[in-house]
Design a protein around this motif. Structure first.
Motif, PDB file in Angstrom:
ATOM      1  N   ALA A  31      -5.075  -8.520  -7.682  1.00 11.16           N
ATOM      2  CA  ALA A  31      -5.515  -9.534  -6.723  1.00 11.16           C
ATOM      3  C   ALA A  31      -4.791  -9.429  -5.386  1.00 11.16           C
ATOM      4  CB  ALA A  31      -5.328 -10.927  -7.314  1.00 11.16           C
ATOM      5  N   ARG A  32      -3.674  -8.710  -5.339  1.00  9.78           N
ATOM      6  CA  ARG A  32      -2.871  -8.612  -4.118  1.00  9.78           C
ATOM      7  C   ARG A  32      -2.968  -7.234  -3.467  1.00  9.78           C
ATOM      8  NH1 ARG A  32       2.874  -9.399  -5.853  1.00  9.78           N
ATOM      9  NH2 ARG A  32       3.240  -9.163  -3.611  1.00  9.78           N
ATOM     10  N   VAL A  33      -3.964  -6.450  -3.859  1.00  9.49           N
ATOM     11  CA  VAL A  33      -4.028  -5.081  -3.360  1.00  9.49           C
ATOM     12  C   VAL A  33      -4.237  -5.034  -1.847  1.00  9.49           C
ATOM     13  CG1 VAL A  33      -6.525  -4.711  -3.645  1.00  9.49           C
ATOM     14  CG2 VAL A  33      -4.940  -2.802  -3.980  1.00  9.49           C
ATOM     15  N   GLY A  34      -4.756  -6.092  -1.256  1.00  4.47           N
ATOM     16  CA  GLY A  34      -4.925  -6.142   0.187  1.00  4.47           C
ATOM     17  C   GLY A  34      -3.613  -6.031   0.947  1.00  4.47           C
ATOM     18  N   ALA A  66      -8.234  -1.843   2.213  1.00  2.00           N
ATOM     19  CA  ALA A  66      -6.925  -2.330   2.654  1.00  2.00           C
ATOM     20  C   ALA A  66      -6.238  -1.351   3.583  1.00  2.00           C
ATOM     21  CB  ALA A  66      -6.047  -2.607   1.439  1.00  2.00           C
ATOM     22  N   LEU A  67      -6.436  -0.068   3.341  1.00  2.00           N
ATOM     23  CA  LEU A  67      -5.748   0.953   4.132  1.00  2.00           C
ATOM     24  C   LEU A  67      -6.518   1.374   5.380  1.00  2.00           C
ATOM     25  CD1 LEU A  67      -4.456   3.221   1.233  1.00  2.00           C
ATOM     26  CD2 LEU A  67      -3.099   1.655   2.641  1.00  2.00           C
ATOM     27  N   PRO A  72      -4.812   7.448   6.349  1.00  2.00           N
ATOM     28  CA  PRO A  72      -5.998   8.239   6.016  1.00  2.00           C
ATOM     29  C   PRO A  72      -6.708   7.696   4.775  1.00  2.00           C
ATOM     30  CG  PRO A  72      -4.116   9.661   6.474  1.00  2.00           C
ATOM     31  CD  PRO A  72      -3.583   8.262   6.399  1.00  2.00           C
ATOM     32  N   ALA A  73      -7.976   8.050   4.640  1.00  2.00           N
ATOM     33  CA  ALA A  73      -8.741   7.628   3.466  1.00  2.00           C
ATOM     34  C   ALA A  73      -8.098   8.176   2.189  1.00  2.00           C
ATOM     35  CB  ALA A  73     -10.180   8.127   3.580  1.00  2.00           C
ATOM     36  N   PRO A  74      -8.055   7.395   1.132  1.00  2.00           N
ATOM     37  CA  PRO A  74      -7.426   7.869  -0.110  1.00  2.00           C
ATOM     38  C   PRO A  74      -8.149   9.072  -0.702  1.00  2.00           C
ATOM     39  CG  PRO A  74      -7.736   5.473  -0.157  1.00  2.00           C
ATOM     40  CD  PRO A  74      -8.496   5.990   1.024  1.00  2.00           C
TER      41      PRO A  74
END
Length: 242
Positions: A31-34, A66-67, A72-74
Motif C-alpha cells: 500500500a506504500r509503494v508510491g 511511482a518512479l 528510468p523505467a523498471p
C-alpha cells in the motif's frame, strides 16, 4: 547507481547499489509503494532500475508509476536456462519464480560450493544448488505465519496462535506455533540430506522468518539478509542478463 527492487508477496524491498557497494536499502508494504517516488527523488544518479516481481502486474504498474519522472523505467529479471554461473534444471526454466532465480544467483556469488538456498517469507522456498552451479530443484511450502493463518481459517476450534516454540507443547497456542516451526525446519533438514556429504555444504537463510528457523536447525547454516536483492545486484552487472 542502480535501484534494485524485490517485489514480494507482501512487501517491496529496495536497495541502492553503486561503486560496488550498497548505498541504502529499505522495505515498503504494498500500500506504500508510491513512496518509491520520494526515495528516487532524493537520490541523484540512478541510471537503472532492475528487479524481481512475483507480486503481479498491478504492483509492477504501481512501481513504474511511482518512479516515473524520477528514474528510468523498471526492467524485470526473467528466469532462464542459465545466468551468472547458475544453470536451471527446472522442467520449464522460465516458469521458475524470479525471486528464487535471483536468490540462486546471489547464493552462487556468495558461496561457490553446494548449498541449500532458503527464503523464509510469506512462502518458504528451499532450493538445491550444487557445487557446479546447477539448480537441481526445490520446494515451496507455506511460511510459518501462513500455516498458522490457514489453521485459524480452515478449522472450527483452532485460533490464530501467538504462542511460543517448546519441544513438548502443553497448550494449543504453543502446539500450533511449535508444529509450524517444526514443519519448516523438518523440510529444510530433509532437503539438506541431498547435499550433506558434499564439501562445504551449507544452508543460506534469508527472509523475515529466517531467524526463527535458524534457532531449530541442527545443520550448517549462514544467515544472509536480502539474498534476492544481492542476486539482483549480481545480475544487473552482467550485460547479457536475460
Amino acid at each position: 547507481m542502480i535501484l534494485l527492487i524485490d517485489a514480494g508477496n507482501t512487501r517491496v524491498k529496495w536497495g541502492l547499489f553503486g561503486n560496488g557497494a550498497w548505498q541504502d536499502e529499505g522495505a515498503l508494504e504494498h500500500a506504500r509503494v508510491g513512496e518509491l517516488n520520494a526515495i528516487a527523488q532524493g537520490r541523484a544518479g540512478i541510471t537503472r532500475v532492475f528487479g524481481s516481481n512475483v507480486a503481479g502486474a498491478g504492483i509492477a504498474a504501481a512501481i513504474a508509476h511511482a518512479l516515473h519522472g524520477q528514474a528510468p523505467a523498471p526492467e524485470w529479471l526473467r528466469s532462464s536456462a542459465a545466468c551468472c554461473g547458475v544453470r536451471n534444471a527446472y522442467d520449464e526454466p522460465d516458469q521458475l519464480g524470479t525471486d528464487r532465480w535471483a536468490a540462486l544467483i546471489g547464493a552462487r556469488a556468495l558461496h561457490p560450493a553446494a548449498c541449500l538456498v532458503i527464503n523464509a517469507g510469506t512462502a518458504t522456498t528451499i532450493d538445491i544448488l550444487d557445487a557446479d552451479g546447477l539448480f537441481r530443484g526445490g520446494l515451496i511450502l507455506p511460511g510459518e505465519h501462513l500455516m498458522r493463518r490457514s489453521l485459524a481459517r480452515d478449522t472450527a476450534q483452532l485460533p490464530f496462535a501467538e504462542g511460543r516454540y517448546v519441544e513438548a507443547p502443553r497448550n494449543t497456542a504453543d502446539a500450533i506455533v511449535s508444529g509450524c516451526r517444526n514443519a519448516q525446519a523438518g523440510a529444510v533438514e530433509r532437503m539438506f540430506r541431498q547435499i550433506a556429504d558434499e564439501p562445504r555444504a551449507v544452508c543460506l537463510l534469508s527472509g523475515g522468518g529466517a531467524d526463527a528457523l535458524a534457532e531449530l536447525l541442527a545443520i550448517p547454516f549462514r544467515r544472509v539478509d536480502n539474498l534476492v536483492l544481492k542476486g539482483l545486484a549480481v545480475a544487473a552487472t552482467q550485460p547479457d542478463t536475460p
